[in-house]
Design a protein around this motif. Structure first.
Motif, PDB file in Angstrom:
ATOM      1  N   GLY A  50       0.816  -1.209   0.000  1.00  0.00           N
ATOM      2  CA  GLY A  50       0.000   0.000   0.000  1.00  0.00           C
ATOM      3  C   GLY A  50       0.846   1.253   0.000  1.00  0.00           C
ATOM      4  N   GLN A  51       1.854   1.275   0.862  1.00  0.00           N
ATOM      5  CA  GLN A  51       2.757   2.422   0.928  1.00  0.00           C
ATOM      6  C   GLN A  51       3.551   2.569  -0.368  1.00  0.00           C
ATOM      7  OE1 GLN A  51       6.329   2.383   3.554  1.00  0.00           O
ATOM      8  NE2 GLN A  51       5.400   4.182   4.511  1.00  0.00           N
ATOM      9  N   ALA A  52       3.997   1.443  -0.930  1.00  0.00           N
ATOM     10  CA  ALA A  52       4.755   1.488  -2.187  1.00  0.00           C
ATOM     11  C   ALA A  52       3.896   2.029  -3.328  1.00  0.00           C
ATOM     12  CB  ALA A  52       5.273   0.089  -2.526  1.00  0.00           C
ATOM     13  N   ASN A  53       2.634   1.597  -3.384  1.00  0.00           N
ATOM     14  CA  ASN A  53       1.741   2.080  -4.434  1.00  0.00           C
ATOM     15  C   ASN A  53       1.464   3.571  -4.276  1.00  0.00           C
ATOM     16  OD1 ASN A  53       1.490  -0.386  -5.737  1.00  0.00           O
ATOM     17  ND2 ASN A  53      -0.324  -0.989  -4.576  1.00  0.00           N
ATOM     18  N   LEU A  54       1.322   4.023  -3.038  1.00  0.00           N
ATOM     19  CA  LEU A  54       1.097   5.449  -2.799  1.00  0.00           C
ATOM     20  C   LEU A  54       2.326   6.263  -3.184  1.00  0.00           C
ATOM     21  CD1 LEU A  54      -0.437   7.878  -1.795  1.00  0.00           C
ATOM     22  CD2 LEU A  54       0.247   7.297   0.538  1.00  0.00           C
ATOM     23  N   GLN A  55       3.493   5.768  -2.835  1.00  0.00           N
ATOM     24  CA  GLN A  55       4.725   6.499  -3.157  1.00  0.00           C
ATOM     25  C   GLN A  55       4.868   6.707  -4.661  1.00  0.00           C
ATOM     26  OE1 GLN A  55       8.241   4.228  -3.562  1.00  0.00           O
ATOM     27  NE2 GLN A  55       8.596   5.914  -4.967  1.00  0.00           N
ATOM     28  N   LEU A  56       4.585   5.656  -5.433  1.00  0.00           N
ATOM     29  CA  LEU A  56       4.673   5.765  -6.887  1.00  0.00           C
ATOM     30  C   LEU A  56       3.554   6.654  -7.438  1.00  0.00           C
ATOM     31  CD1 LEU A  56       6.657   4.642  -8.941  1.00  0.00           C
ATOM     32  CD2 LEU A  56       5.064   2.767  -9.371  1.00  0.00           C
ATOM     33  N   THR A  57       2.367   6.539  -6.833  1.00  0.00           N
ATOM     34  CA  THR A  57       1.240   7.374  -7.252  1.00  0.00           C
ATOM     35  C   THR A  57       1.555   8.845  -7.047  1.00  0.00           C
ATOM     36  OG1 THR A  57      -0.409   5.653  -6.813  1.00  0.00           O
ATOM     37  CG2 THR A  57      -1.167   7.924  -6.757  1.00  0.00           C
ATOM     38  N   ASP A  77       0.350  11.357   2.398  1.00  0.00           N
ATOM     39  CA  ASP A  77       1.055  11.036   3.629  1.00  0.00           C
ATOM     40  C   ASP A  77       1.522   9.590   3.502  1.00  0.00           C
ATOM     41  OD1 ASP A  77       1.995  10.480   6.150  1.00  0.00           O
ATOM     42  OD2 ASP A  77       0.040  10.656   7.151  1.00  0.00           O
ATOM     43  N   LEU A  78       2.802   9.391   3.204  1.00  0.00           N
ATOM     44  CA  LEU A  78       3.314   8.047   2.960  1.00  0.00           C
ATOM     45  C   LEU A  78       3.246   7.159   4.194  1.00  0.00           C
ATOM     46  CD1 LEU A  78       6.417   8.772   0.692  1.00  0.00           C
ATOM     47  CD2 LEU A  78       4.124   8.049   0.012  1.00  0.00           C
ATOM     48  N   GLN A  79       3.236   7.754   5.378  1.00  0.00           N
ATOM     49  CA  GLN A  79       3.161   6.954   6.591  1.00  0.00           C
ATOM     50  C   GLN A  79       1.742   6.478   6.858  1.00  0.00           C
ATOM     51  OE1 GLN A  79       6.012   6.020   8.008  1.00  0.00           O
ATOM     52  NE2 GLN A  79       6.945   7.228   6.364  1.00  0.00           N
ATOM     53  N   GLY A  80       0.764   7.148   6.240  1.00  0.00           N
ATOM     54  CA  GLY A  80      -0.641   6.823   6.459  1.00  0.00           C
ATOM     55  C   GLY A  80      -1.020   5.384   6.189  1.00  0.00           C
ATOM     56  N   PRO A  81      -0.759   4.817   5.022  1.00  0.00           N
ATOM     57  CA  PRO A  81      -0.476   5.598   3.814  1.00  0.00           C
ATOM     58  C   PRO A  81      -1.781   6.113   3.196  1.00  0.00           C
ATOM     59  CG  PRO A  81      -0.361   3.252   3.322  1.00  0.00           C
ATOM     60  CD  PRO A  81      -0.749   3.363   4.761  1.00  0.00           C
ATOM     61  N   THR A  82      -1.910   7.445   3.136  1.00  0.00           N
ATOM     62  CA  THR A  82      -3.150   8.042   2.659  1.00  0.00           C
ATOM     63  C   THR A  82      -2.865   9.144   1.645  1.00  0.00           C
ATOM     64  OG1 THR A  82      -3.187   9.667   4.470  1.00  0.00           O
ATOM     65  CG2 THR A  82      -4.365   7.583   4.825  1.00  0.00           C
ATOM     66  N   MET A  83      -3.869   9.440   0.820  1.00  0.00           N
ATOM     67  CA  MET A  83      -3.774  10.516  -0.154  1.00  0.00           C
ATOM     68  C   MET A  83      -5.076  11.302  -0.132  1.00  0.00           C
ATOM     69  SD  MET A  83      -2.839  10.287  -4.231  1.00  0.00           S
ATOM     70  CE  MET A  83      -4.342   9.446  -4.767  1.00  0.00           C
ATOM     71  N   ASP A 221       9.119  -3.761  -6.599  1.00  0.00           N
ATOM     72  CA  ASP A 221      10.436  -3.441  -7.154  1.00  0.00           C
ATOM     73  C   ASP A 221      10.366  -2.163  -7.986  1.00  0.00           C
ATOM     74  OD1 ASP A 221      11.592  -5.673  -5.995  1.00  0.00           O
ATOM     75  OD2 ASP A 221      11.235  -6.949  -7.744  1.00  0.00           O
ATOM     76  N   LEU A 222       9.245  -1.970  -8.663  1.00  0.00           N
ATOM     77  CA  LEU A 222       9.083  -0.759  -9.465  1.00  0.00           C
ATOM     78  C   LEU A 222       9.067   0.475  -8.577  1.00  0.00           C
ATOM     79  CD1 LEU A 222       8.594   0.378 -12.309  1.00  0.00           C
ATOM     80  CD2 LEU A 222       6.151   0.145 -11.896  1.00  0.00           C
ATOM     81  N   ALA A 223       8.400   0.382  -7.446  1.00  0.00           N
ATOM     82  CA  ALA A 223       8.365   1.515  -6.523  1.00  0.00           C
ATOM     83  C   ALA A 223       9.756   1.866  -6.010  1.00  0.00           C
ATOM     84  CB  ALA A 223       7.437   1.196  -5.355  1.00  0.00           C
ATOM     85  N   LYS A 224      10.605   0.844  -5.799  1.00  0.00           N
ATOM     86  CA  LYS A 224      11.958   1.082  -5.322  1.00  0.00           C
ATOM     87  C   LYS A 224      12.790   1.875  -6.340  1.00  0.00           C
ATOM     88  CE  LYS A 224      12.003  -3.177  -2.564  1.00  0.00           C
ATOM     89  NZ  LYS A 224      12.556  -4.550  -2.455  1.00  0.00           N
ATOM     90  N   VAL A 225      12.494   1.673  -7.625  1.00  0.00           N
ATOM     91  CA  VAL A 225      13.225   2.386  -8.678  1.00  0.00           C
ATOM     92  C   VAL A 225      13.032   3.900  -8.532  1.00  0.00           C
ATOM     93  CG1 VAL A 225      13.364   2.783 -11.168  1.00  0.00           C
ATOM     94  CG2 VAL A 225      13.113   0.451 -10.281  1.00  0.00           C
ATOM     95  N   PHE A 226      11.841   4.304  -8.090  1.00  0.00           N
ATOM     96  CA  PHE A 226      11.520   5.726  -8.012  1.00  0.00           C
ATOM     97  C   PHE A 226      11.535   6.257  -6.576  1.00  0.00           C
ATOM     98  CE2 PHE A 226       9.769   4.257 -11.995  1.00  0.00           C
ATOM     99  CZ  PHE A 226      10.064   5.290 -12.870  1.00  0.00           C
ATOM    100  N   ALA A 227      12.054   5.457  -5.660  1.00  0.00           N
ATOM    101  CA  ALA A 227      12.099   5.883  -4.245  1.00  0.00           C
ATOM    102  C   ALA A 227      13.087   7.025  -4.057  1.00  0.00           C
ATOM    103  CB  ALA A 227      12.492   4.702  -3.374  1.00  0.00           C
TER     104      ALA A 227
END
Length: 227
Positions: A50-57, A77-83, A221-227
């Motif tokens: 969930g957090q990874a998807n939010l980070q990429l979003t 809020d990545l800690q939420g993880p909420t948008m 893994d995709l989210a890690k590329v853009f972290a």
């Protein structure tokens, strides 16, 4: 906050401000424990997804803003993880808009006699109805108009926005030697202005991506590329 919708991968809450808060869950679509963006049911639970998807979003929505593509995104809020997002009305009971750069998934299942996996497609756009009972059937622009779901003018606007947004994602992935095969978007109408907005999320769970070795890239893994 009042919960107004419980989805497969996100829960939706109404804020006192009038805006809406999306809670990203660790649920992913798939079948038999295997991730598949084309499935319409939860297939697995992955801690941290969930957090990874939010980070990429968040990353891609901010890129959309730079590109001049209007979205419902306000802040994350990545800690939420909420948008937090602008309130929108949806078309019918919800539409999914797919842009395909290469043949894969259901496109191959339907047209495999005429095309091979991975063959180039010209940013081909398809729309399906969000309808789990009927397996999210694809629908034509004419049928959308006849059923009063989407006018021909709005269809053309959404099609153009889909191609523009998909190219933003494709070009960002290409910087990391990654190839976007297809991506799924959702759109809604701003309740205040009536403008059509790109909504929902832009994450690894909504796209098929392959690396330079022709291997599918896992959403985490995709989210890690853009972290």
């Amino acid at each position: 906050m009042e919960k107004i919708y419980q989805g497969k991968t996100k829960d939706v809450y109404q804020l006192e401000s009038g805006d809406v808060r999306l809670l990203f869950k660790d649920s992913m679509t798939g079948k038999d424990g295997v991730f598949d963006p084309g499935e319409n049911a939860v297939g697995l639970e992955v801690a941290g997804s969930g957090q990874a998807n939010l980070q990429l979003t968040q990353y891609f929505f901010e890129k959309m803003q730079v590109a001049g593509i209007a979205t419902h995104y306000l802040e994350a809020d990545l800690q939420g993880p909420t948008m937090d997002v602008r309130p929108v009305s949806i078309f019918g009971k919800g539409l999914e808009v797919i842009c395909r750069f290469k043949a894969a998934g259901s496109f191959i299942k339907r047209y495999g006699d005429y095309i091979e996996f991975g063959q180039d497609l010209p940013a081909y756009v398809e729309i399906s109805l969000k309808d789990d009972q009927r397996q999210d059937p694809f629908i034509s622009a004419e049928a959308l108009d006849i059923l009063g779901i989407l006018s021909k003018e709005d269809y053309q606007e959404i099609r153009d926005l889909t191609i523009a947004a998909a190219k933003v994602v494709r070009d960002e992935l290409a910087k990391h030697d990654l190839t976007l095969f297809d991506i799924k978007f959702e759109f809604g109408r701003d309740k205040e202005t009536g403008q059509i907005l790109l909504i929902d999320e832009i994450s690894g769970g909504n796209m098929r991506v392959f690396d330079a070795n022709h291997q599918a890239v896992d959403p985490l893994d995709l989210a890690k590329v853009f972290a």
